[in-house]
Design an enzyme around this catalytic site. Structure first.
Site, PDB file in Angstrom:
ATOM      1  CB  CYS A 128       1.536  -4.953   5.213  1.00  0.00           C
ATOM      2  SG  CYS A 128       0.373  -5.571   6.325  1.00  0.00           S
ATOM      3  CG  HIS A 139      -0.279  -0.101   2.447  1.00  0.00           C
ATOM      4  ND1 HIS A 139       0.333   1.192   3.077  1.00  0.00           N
ATOM      5  CD2 HIS A 139      -0.112  -1.084   3.302  1.00  0.00           C
ATOM      6  CE1 HIS A 139       0.835   0.886   4.245  1.00  0.00           C
ATOM      7  NE2 HIS A 139       0.695  -0.728   4.503  1.00  0.00           N
TER       8      HIS A 139
END
Length: 208
Positions: free
Chosen positions: A183, A167
């Site tokens: 993440c 992302h």
């Protein structure tokens, strides 16, 4: 001081301001990481003086047995590779979360893609930092303050969400580091570029 040459007096009293030379950024990279106004929300330009050039998007030699179109996430070295033809790859610098990014390794597929995605902190994030993440336990709509940034790629394995994401970020200058939760984060211009290049179903290999 009487009788000293004028030149000597000038030398004694001179106070020059040091000249600061700004680093010259290649216009190619300035354009690559410039402001994006054709988005739902404006994506701010990167100040590349604050990011080591090794983290900038670039094509590199990358011999691998993986097929073109495969994403390889090298979490220890903070790089993400999109495999190309002929032993080449597009390399992106990434930031790695302290915990969430370390719980998955192996292969997966891109099970879902989202533009300006909604974000919900994991139960572990809320439990670990309740003051910070508790207010968002119910989720946060997409936008400039959303930690997932303008795009997210969701990794699935065996048809199930692994909770591992690729992302964007609200902290672009942490690329190349291991900080905070989350993440695998990319600079916002980079996740937009990667999102456009890979389809749902693409293979992802996570090295950890």
């Amino acid at each position: 001081m009487i009788g000293l040459p004028a030149v000597a007096l000038a030398a004694c009293s001179s106070s020059r301001t040091p000249r600061v030379v700004e680093p010259q950024i290649d216009p190619y990279y300035q354009a690559m990481y410039g402001t994006l106004t054709n988005e739902k929300f404006v994506v701010a330009a990167m100040d590349l003086r604050r990011v080591d050039p090794k983290w900038w998007r670039q094509e590199v030699a990358y011999p691998t047995s993986e097929r073109p179109g495969t994403i390889v996430v090298d979490t220890p070295n903070r790089f993400l590779y999109l495999v190309l033809e002929g032993g080449r790859a597009l390399r992106y610098g990434v930031g790695v979360g302290k915990t969430e990014a370390l719980v998955f390794r192996g292969t997966a597929t891109i099970g879902r893609k989202a533009e300006w995605p909604r974000w919900t902190p994991t139960a572990n994030m809320v439990r670990r930092e309740p003051d910070r993440y508790g207010p968002y336990a119910g989720g946060l709509e997409g936008g400039p303050t959303n930690p997932l940034g303008p795009r997210a790629l969701y990794l699935y394995k065996g048809g199930r969400d692994t909770l591992f994401r690729l992302h964007g970020t609200t902290e672009p200058y942490t690329i190349g580091t291991n900080v905070s939760s989350g993440c695998i984060r990319l600079m916002n211009q980079d996740i937009i570029d990667l999102y456009a290049r890979v389809p749902t179903g693409a293979k992802v290999v996570v090295l950890n």
